[in-house]
Design a protein around this motif. Structure first.
Motif, PDB file in Angstrom:
ATOM      1  N   GLU B 163      -6.251  -4.141  13.854  1.00 32.11           N
ATOM      2  CA  GLU B 163      -7.503  -3.780  14.509  1.00 32.11           C
ATOM      3  C   GLU B 163      -7.827  -4.817  15.585  1.00 32.11           C
ATOM      4  OE1 GLU B 163     -11.024  -3.967  11.940  1.00 32.11           O
ATOM      5  OE2 GLU B 163     -11.491  -1.968  12.701  1.00 32.11           O
ATOM      6  N   THR B 168     -14.846  -3.811  17.032  1.00 30.45           N
ATOM      7  CA  THR B 168     -14.487  -2.934  15.911  1.00 30.45           C
ATOM      8  C   THR B 168     -14.254  -3.749  14.645  1.00 30.45           C
ATOM      9  OG1 THR B 168     -12.143  -2.993  16.465  1.00 30.45           O
ATOM     10  CG2 THR B 168     -13.421  -1.173  17.352  1.00 30.45           C
ATOM     11  N   PHE B 169     -14.610  -3.171  13.538  1.00 26.74           N
ATOM     12  CA  PHE B 169     -14.484  -3.889  12.269  1.00 26.74           C
ATOM     13  C   PHE B 169     -14.372  -2.920  11.103  1.00 26.74           C
ATOM     14  CE2 PHE B 169     -18.744  -3.809  14.125  1.00 26.74           C
ATOM     15  CZ  PHE B 169     -19.396  -2.972  13.249  1.00 26.74           C
ATOM     16  N   ARG B 172     -11.323  -3.607   8.815  1.00 24.92           N
ATOM     17  CA  ARG B 172     -11.558  -4.810   8.032  1.00 24.92           C
ATOM     18  C   ARG B 172     -12.529  -4.515   6.888  1.00 24.92           C
ATOM     19  NH1 ARG B 172     -14.179 -10.515  10.107  1.00 24.92           N
ATOM     20  NH2 ARG B 172     -14.609 -11.258   8.010  1.00 24.92           N
ATOM     21  N   MET B 173     -13.566  -3.744   7.188  1.00 22.85           N
ATOM     22  CA  MET B 173     -14.539  -3.440   6.140  1.00 22.85           C
ATOM     23  C   MET B 173     -13.904  -2.685   4.982  1.00 22.85           C
ATOM     24  SD  MET B 173     -18.251  -2.520   7.756  1.00 22.85           S
ATOM     25  CE  MET B 173     -18.759  -1.535   6.367  1.00 22.85           C
ATOM     26  N   TYR B 206      -7.342 -11.876  10.049  1.00 24.72           N
ATOM     27  CA  TYR B 206      -8.044 -11.230   8.947  1.00 24.72           C
ATOM     28  C   TYR B 206      -7.642 -11.822   7.590  1.00 24.72           C
ATOM     29  CZ  TYR B 206     -10.095  -7.310  11.620  1.00 24.72           C
ATOM     30  OH  TYR B 206     -10.846  -6.536  12.457  1.00 24.72           O
ATOM     31  N   GLN B 321     -18.604   2.083  15.081  1.00 27.04           N
ATOM     32  CA  GLN B 321     -18.958   0.681  14.958  1.00 27.04           C
ATOM     33  C   GLN B 321     -19.841   0.282  16.134  1.00 27.04           C
ATOM     34  OE1 GLN B 321     -14.618  -0.449  14.205  1.00 27.04           O
ATOM     35  NE2 GLN B 321     -15.070   1.746  14.196  1.00 27.04           N
ATOM     36  N   GLY B 395     -15.310   2.129  18.585  1.00 27.23           N
ATOM     37  CA  GLY B 395     -16.131   0.938  18.792  1.00 27.23           C
ATOM     38  C   GLY B 395     -17.078   1.190  19.964  1.00 27.23           C
TER      39      GLY B 395
END
Ligand code: SF4
Ligand code: FES
Lengths: 198, 494
Positions: B163, B168-169, B172-173, B206, B321, B395
Motif C-alpha cells: 500500500e 491510504t491506510f 494496513r487497518m 508496516y 480513506q 484514497g
C-alpha cells in the motif's frame, strides 16, 4: 555501411517455432506467421519496418524504448509491437498520425538526454539513434534539459535529485543490448556516453 | 495508553480487562478507548495518557460523562452511516483472537467454500460484481477463472499489500485489525483456482502489520485453517508474508512479482498475463488486500447480497480513506454512489484549517485533482473515469486554498522521476523533463505550458505501466482546473 544493414536484416524479435500459422492484417497487408510471433516481426515479414531501438531478433523482446508502439483495432491504447503476440484476425496499424506524434515525442525525450556531439562522434553515420531520429522527423528538442545522465555522471554523485542511477542503469542495459545486437560496432549511444560531456 | 489505564486501575484497586483491538477508522478520535457497558460499547477519544485519571474520576468504566465522551460507539454518525462489510470486525475484535473472529461470523465464507466446487466459488465471486480494489477495477472473478482454467503443476495466490498511495491506510487497518479475514480470503481464492501457496507482499514501513499477520498465520496454521488440509478438506494451502523495501512501483503487479522472486522490481510487459505466467512463471492470482478481504463476506452472504450494494457497474462497498486537510479523517466503508462533495463536506466535515477546500486528490499520487466544481461526481469507477480521474485505492486527500497547484504538478513529476522503475523512456526521461518544464512555467515561461501538455500525452500513451501512464492525471488536472496557478507571468506583474 547502410548496405550491410540490409544484408543482416533485423526482424526485431526472434522467430517463433510453432507449426500453427496465424493470419493477421498489418497496414492493409495480410500476413501469416507462426503462433507466438510478435506483431513487430509479423510486420517485418510483410516488409513493413516499425521503428525500434530496444528490440533485435537475437534477444527476447524487452519493451522499453516505446518507439514500436502500434494501434490494434478493438484494443485500448497503443501497445508495443515487440511484446505483443499476434492473434488471428488482428488488424494492426503501424503508421497513424497518433503514432507519429507519440514516437516523435519519445524520440525527443531520448535526444534530450543525449550529448550533442554527433559530428565528432566516431559512430556518426552508423548510428541507430541517429537513423531513428531522422526517420521520425525529429528536428528540434523543445526541452531545456538540466538533469541528464551524462551530466549526472560527471557531477558529484550526491548532487542529483532526479534518480539518475536508474537512468544510467537502463542506458547501460540498453547499450549492452545494442552491442549484443550487432557485431558491427558498438552503437552510438554507447560510444557517445563515453565521450566527455560539455 | 494501555499501561496508563492499567496503572491507574490498580492504583484504584479496580479490576479491568484491557483488550487491544484494531482501529475503528475514526482517526481524529484516536487514541480511542472503548468501555463495554450494559448500554453497549461507549467511546472516549482522543485520549492522552494524561487524561486517564480524569476518565476514572468521571466513572468512565460505567460509561460516565466526560469531555472526551462520545456515547455509544456504534451510534457515532461517522460509523453509523457506514456499511461495513469488509471492515465489519475491524476495531471491534481482538485481532489475534480466533475465538473473537468466529464469534463475529468469521470463517463462515471459507466453510461455505470448502463445501463447494472451485467452479462454483469462481462463479459466486464473478456474480458478486467484485472488482479489483487496487486501482484498475478489473473483475476479480474473471481473473480467478483465467487462473483456474490454466493447467500447471503449481499455482500461487499473491496478495498485493504494498500500500503506497498517499493518504491510504485501508490495507494496513485490515492487516493490523482483522488479519484473519485476509487469510480467509486468500484460502478461498486458493481453493477456487487450485493454488497451494500464497504470499502477502507488503512493505517494510508496516512493521506492526507484518508482525500481526505473521502471528495470525501461525495461529491459522495451528488451528487447521492453513496447512495440508484446509478446515479438514482435501485442499492444501499455506502462506507467508514477504516484505519489500517500499518502492512505489512494486505495487504494480508484474514489478511486485519480480520483487517477490528476488529480482529487481522492474515492470514486465504484458502479455504474458500474470494469471497465466505469473510468479516463477506459474499461473498466479494477484489481488489487492481489499479485494481478498471482501471475498469471505461474499461467500458467506451470497453474490446477490454483495451485488445489491453500489451503483451502475460498481457493485458492493468500497473502503474510502479520507485524509489530508479534513476535520474527520478516517476510513469510511460505504456502497459506491456517494458524491465526492458528500464525502468531503458531510462525512469529512470540511477542512480542519477552516479554510475553503481548493482541491481534492483522489486515487493516490497518480490520481487527478478535483476542484469543488466537480463535487457532484459520483464515487464509482465509471463516473471518475468519465471525469478524467480514477478511484485507485480509494484514497481521498483534501487541500485547502493555500495549496499551490503548480507545486503539486511538479511534485507529481518528481514523484514519478524518483519512483520510476527506469524501464521505459517516456517515464524514465519524461518525468525528469517534466520537473524541469514545470520549473520553466514557474519562472514565467508561458511557452512551456503546451510543452508540458505534449509531454503528458507522450507519457500517458507511451508508458509501459500506470506509473508513467497516470502521472499526467495529477499534472493535467492541476493545469486544467487551476490555470491561475500556472500563470506566473501575471503573478510576477502584480
Ligand atoms: S512507466 Fe515508469 S515505472 Fe512503469 S515501466 Fe515505464 S519506467 Fe517503469
Ligand atoms: S522496440 Fe523498444 S519497445 Fe518495442
Amino acid at each position: 555501411m547502410k548496405d550491410s544493414r540490409l544484408l543482416d536484416r533485423d526482424f526485431g524479435t526472434p522467430a517463433a517455432r510453432s507449426e500453427k500459422m496465424i493470419t493477421l492484417t498489418v497496414d492493409g497487408f495480410e500476413v501469416s506467421v507462426p503462433e507466438g510471433t510478435s506483431v513487430m516481426r509479423a510486420a517485418s515479414e510483410a516488409g513493413i519496418s516499425v521503428p525500434k531501438l530496444c528490440a533485435t531478433d537475437m534477444l527476447d523482446a524487452f519493451g522499453s524504448c516505446r518507439l514500436c508502439l502500434v494501434e490494434i483495432e478493438g484494443r485500448a491504447g497503443t501497445p508495443a509491437s515487440c511484446t505483443t503476440p499476434v492473434a488471428p484476425g488482428m488488424v494492426v496499424h503501424t503508421q497513424t498520425g497518433k503514432l507519429k506524434d507519440l514516437r516523435k515525442g519519445v524520440m525527443e525525450l531520448y535526444i534530450s538526454d543525449h550529448p550533442l556531439d554527433c559530428l565528432t562522434c566516431a559512430a556518426n553515420g552508423d548510428c541507430e539513434l541517429q537513423d531513428m531520429a531522422g526517420a521520425l522527423g525529429l528536428r528540434d528538442v523543445r526541452y531545456e534539459a538540466v538533469d541528464t545522465h551524462f551530466r549526472a555522471r560527471n557531477a558529484a554523485a550526491t548532487s542529483i535529485r532526479s534518480g539518475w542511477p536508474r537512468t544510467r542503469a537502463t542506458r547501460i542495459s540498453l547499450m549492452t543490448r545494442r552491442n549484443a545486437s550487432s557485431a558491427r560496432a558498438a552503437c552510438a549511444p554507447a560510444r557517445k556516453s563515453r565521450a566527455p560531456s560539455p | 495508553m494501555a499501561a496508563a489505564i492499567e496503572r491507574e486501575a490498580s492504583a484504584r484497586n479496580l479490576d479491568v480487562t484491557i483488550i487491544r483491538n484494531g482501529s475503528r477508522g475514526m482517526l481524529w478520535l484516536e487514541t480511542l478507548v472503548e468501555v463495554r457497558t450494559d448500554k453497549g460499547r461507549v467511546a472516549y477519544g482522543p485520549v492522552k495518557a494524561s487524561d486517564v485519571p480524569s476518565l476514572f474520576d468521571a466513572g468512565f468504566l460505567t460509561g460516565g460523562d466526560h469531555r472526551l465522551a462520545h456515547g455509544v460507539t456504534a451510534e457515532i454518525p461517522f460509523l453509523k452511516g457506514q456499511t461495513r462489510l469488509t471492515f465489519a470486525r475491524c476495531g471491534v475484535t481482538d485481532p489475534l483472537s480466533l475465538e473473537d473472529y468466529r464469534h463475529y461470523k468469521g470463517l463462515k465464507g471459507l466453510e461455505a467454500a470448502v463445501a463447494m466446487t472451485p467452479a462454483e466459488i469462481v462463479k459466486q465471486v464473478t456474480d458478486s460484481g467484485l472488482r479489483g480494489r487496487g486501482g484498475a477495477g478489473f473483475p476479480t472473478g474473471i481473473k480467478w477463472k483465467t487462473v483456474a482454467d490454466a493447467k500447471a503443476d503449481q499455482k500461487y495466490i499473491v496478495c498485493n499489500a504494498d500500500e503506497g498511495d498517499s493518504g491510504t491506510f485501508a490495507d494496513r487497518m485490515i492487516m493490523e485489525g482483522d488479519p484473519f479475514v485476509l487469510i480467509e480470503g486468500m484460502a478461498i481464492a486458493a481453493i477456487a483456482v487450485g493454488a497451494t501457496r500464497g504470499y502477502i507482499y507488503t512493505r517494510s514501513e508496516y512493521p506492526h502489520a507484518i508482525a500481526i499477520m505473521q502471528d495470525a498465520i501461525a495461529i491459522a496454521r495451528r488451528e487447521g485453517i492453513l496447512g495440508e488440509s484446509v478446515l479438514g478438506s482435501s485442499h492444501a494451502f499455506d502462506m507467508e508474508v514477504r516484505v519489500g523495501a517500499g518502492a512505489y512501483v512494486c505495487g504494480e503487479e508484474t514489478s511486485l512479482l519480480n520483487s517477490l522472486e528476488g529480482k529487481r522490481g522492474i515492470v514486465r510487459a504484458k502479455p504474458p498475463l500474470p494469471a497465466l505466467e505469473g510468479l516463477f512463471g506459474k499461473p498466479t492470482v494477484v489481488n489487492n488486500v481489499m479485494s481478498l478481504a471482501s471475498v469471505p463476506v461474499i461467500m458467506d452472504r451470497g453474490a446477490q447480497f454483495y451485488r445489491d450494494f453500489g451503483v451502475g457497474r460498481s457493485h458492493g462497498t468500497i473502503p474510502i480513506q479520507l485524509a489530508g486537510n479534513l476535520k474527520h479523517g478516517g476510513l469510511y466503508e460505504t456502497a459506491f454512489g456517494l458524491t465526492l462533495g458528500e464525502l468531503v463536506n458531510d462525512i469529512g466535515g470540511g477542512t480542519i484549517s477552516g479554510r475553503p477546500v481548493k482541491a481534492v486528490q483522489v486515487g493516490g499520487p497518480l490520481g487527478a485533482y478535483f476542484p469543488p466544481a466537480l463535487f457532484d461526481t459520483i464515487f464509482d469507477y465509471e463516473a471518475f473515469a468519465a471525469a478524467g480521474g480514477l478511484i485507485g485505492h480509494a484514497g481521498v486527500v483534501v487541500f485547502d486554498d493555500t495549496v499551490d497547484m503548480l507545486a503539486q504538478a511538479r511534485f507529481a513529476m518528481e514523484f514519478c522521476a524518483i519512483e520510476s522503475c527506469g524501464k521505459c523512456t517516456p517515464c524514465r526521461i519524461g518525468a525528469v523533463r517534466g520537473v524541469e518544464t514545470v520549473d520553466r512555467i514557474a519562472r514565467g515561461d508561458a511557452a512551456a505550458i503546451p510543452l508540458l501538455e505534449s509531454l503528458c500525452s507522450t507519457m500517458k500513451s507511451g508508458s509501459l505501466c500506470a506509473l508513467g501512464g497516470f502521472t499526467p492525471y495529477p499534472v493535467m488536472s492541476a493545469l486544467t482546473h487551476f490555470p491561475a496557478d500556472f500563470d506566473r507571468m501575471k503573478e510576477a506583474a502584480e
